[in-house]
Write an enzyme that holds these catalytic residues in place. Structure first.
Site, short mmCIF file in Angstrom:
data_model
loop_
_atom_site.label_atom_id
_atom_site.label_comp_id
_atom_site.label_asym_id
_atom_site.label_seq_id
_atom_site.Cartn_x
_atom_site.Cartn_y
_atom_site.Cartn_z
N HIS A 48 -8.80 1.34 -2.76
CA HIS A 48 -9.34 1.87 -1.50
C HIS A 48 -10.30 3.04 -1.72
CE1 HIS A 48 -6.00 -0.06 1.19
NE2 HIS A 48 -6.68 -0.93 0.47
N ASN A 89 0.81 -1.22 0.00
CA ASN A 89 0.00 0.00 0.00
C ASN A 89 0.85 1.27 0.00
OD1 ASN A 89 -2.71 -0.93 0.00
ND2 ASN A 89 -2.47 -1.63 2.11
N TYR A 111 -13.47 1.65 2.99
CA TYR A 111 -12.64 2.86 3.02
C TYR A 111 -13.44 4.12 2.72
CZ TYR A 111 -8.44 0.04 3.40
OH TYR A 111 -7.48 -0.82 3.85
#
Length: 421
Positions: free
Chosen positions: A194, A144, A244
């Site tokens: 996300h 990420n 998210y």
């Protein structure tokens, strides 16, 4: 077939190993190398990995090394799952943004920018070393923020595809509700990493009937509880946002929550200590139940599916991945990285066509994608002004005063990682 996992000392790794062992007919690995600079963790994880393979009768060889070049040499695919700065850096990413009244989270907002800036240069260095050993190797990025990291890899000319477990988690959830095999469930998954929505749930492929309205009517309360959003939000949208999106749809509520309890980083650090102690038990030969609380559910199955499609004919023809837009979302540049259903084979990932998006989704996607442009510039070139511009552009920051203060905090907390600071 040789695979290397960079960040192989992660407590995530036994989840990956379990998938490799169970799905060996889909992805017939002969050699698996776990690469990590933390030799103590690597020894514990590597020992458990070998025991999992042995218990499940996998014939592949698992080796461990802290030598990156030796580990990736001649690999057919390299999986990246590293965390630059470890949980200590994550703890900072999740706390100092709260001092300015902004979300503290490891992949979005100011904390996500800090992580991107620490991570991109390291990942690009790794990818160059992979290319020197085997220019035809595929790089599968689980590190990420996946969208920004994958874009950095693609811009540098690497054979890379980004992977996240959000979509496969939704697929498994919907399959259970519909009482069908997960492979039968096709998601109309659209957005960025996300920052995505399930616009439809279909059986049998992209042309199947959209069952999402029925699922929302019958199971909307449970879905809303899982996402920690009001049921009315799902009903009014008529789609299912990834969890998210709560950072955007309930920002102030989330900030209050985060400021009133220990950080997720602190929870994960404690969990990792317990997991590593378990991994050191020579009698343990399966992934422990505690690992499910660590996160990354179904990561192994998604990774196996993607690697099998990129390296042969074993994987699903259609998967949710992160790859170049190339006209899929007409309001974004071709070289923006999006997260959508794509056809995956030995040549890479080709996004499927996406229907015209409601401005409610298209607008936020365009806004965050513009931030990602600036975030990548800051990660590649450094400089206080680039950090400030990226923060000012982020919809979770957006105010001059906040961006100024967060810029100073980001640099102060990450100075050791920035050669220019």
């Amino acid at each position: 077939m040789k695979l290397a996992v960079v960040g192989g000392g992660s407590t995530y790794t036994p989840e990956l190993i379990d998938g490799f062992a169970r799905l060996r007919d889909t992805l017939p690995i002969e050699e698996l190398v776990l690469v990590d600079p933390a030799a103590d963790r690597l020894e514990l994880v590597g020992g458990l990995a070998r025991r999992i393979f042995a218990k499940q009768g996998h014939p592949g060889i698992i080796t461990t090394t802290s030598d990156l070049d030796a580990g990736v040499a001649n690999a057919d695919a390299v999986l990246l799952q590293l965390r630059v700065g470890g949980q200590a850096a994550r703890q900072q990413d999740e706390t100092w943004p709260l001092e300015c009244g902004c979300v503290g989270q490891e992949t979005t907002g100011a904390g996500g920018l800090a992580k991107a800036m620490r991570t991109v240069p390291i990942v690009l260095d790794i990818a160059e070393r992979v290319r020197r050993s085997n220019p035809n190797a595929w790089i599968i990025d689980f590190t990420n923020p996946v969208g920004i990291v994958t874009r950095a890899l693609l811009q540098a000319g690497h054979k890379a595809v980004g992977l996240c477990n959000v979509a496969i988690g939704f697929q498994r959830t919907f399959a259970k509700l519909l009482d069908v095999a997960p492979a039968e469930v096709h998601l109309d998954h659209v957005g960025l990493n996300h920052l995505s929505w399930e616009l439809g749930v279909r059986l049998g492929g992209p042309e199947g009937e959209n069952l999402l309205p029925r699922l929302l009517a019958q199971h909307g309360d449970a879905m809303a509880d899982d996402l920690r959003l009001p049921r009315a939000v799902l009903d009014r949208l008529g789609v299912v946002p990834s969890y998210y999106l709560r950072y955007f749809y309930a920002h102030d509520e989330v900030v209050r929550e985060l400021g009133s309890k220990p950080s997720r980083a602190a929870e994960v650090a404690a969990m990792e200590r317990e997991l590593l102690a378990m991994y050191g038990d020579p009698a343990l030969d399966e992934k422990p139940a505690l690992l499910a609380k660590r996160g990354g559910a179904f990561y192994s199955e998604a990774a196996v599916d993607l690697a099998a499609s990129l390296l042969g004919d074993g994987g699903s023809p259609i998967q949710v991945v992160n790859t170049y837009n190339n006209g899929t979302l007409p309001f974004l540049a071709d070289d923006a990285v999006i997260e959508v259903q794509a056809r995956v084979d030995k040549t890479g990932a080709t996004p499927l066509a996406v229907p015209e998006l409601d401005p409610l989704y298209a607008g936020l996607i365009a806004h965050v994608s513009a931030y990602e442009d600036l975030a990548l510039e800051a990660a590649l070139r450094g400089g206080r002004d680039r950090v400030f511009k990226a923060l000012l552009a982020h919809p979770l920051v957006g105010q001059f005063e906040y961006a100024e203060a967060l810029t100073d905090k980001l640099i102060a907390h990450n100075r050791e990682h920035f050669a220019w600071a």
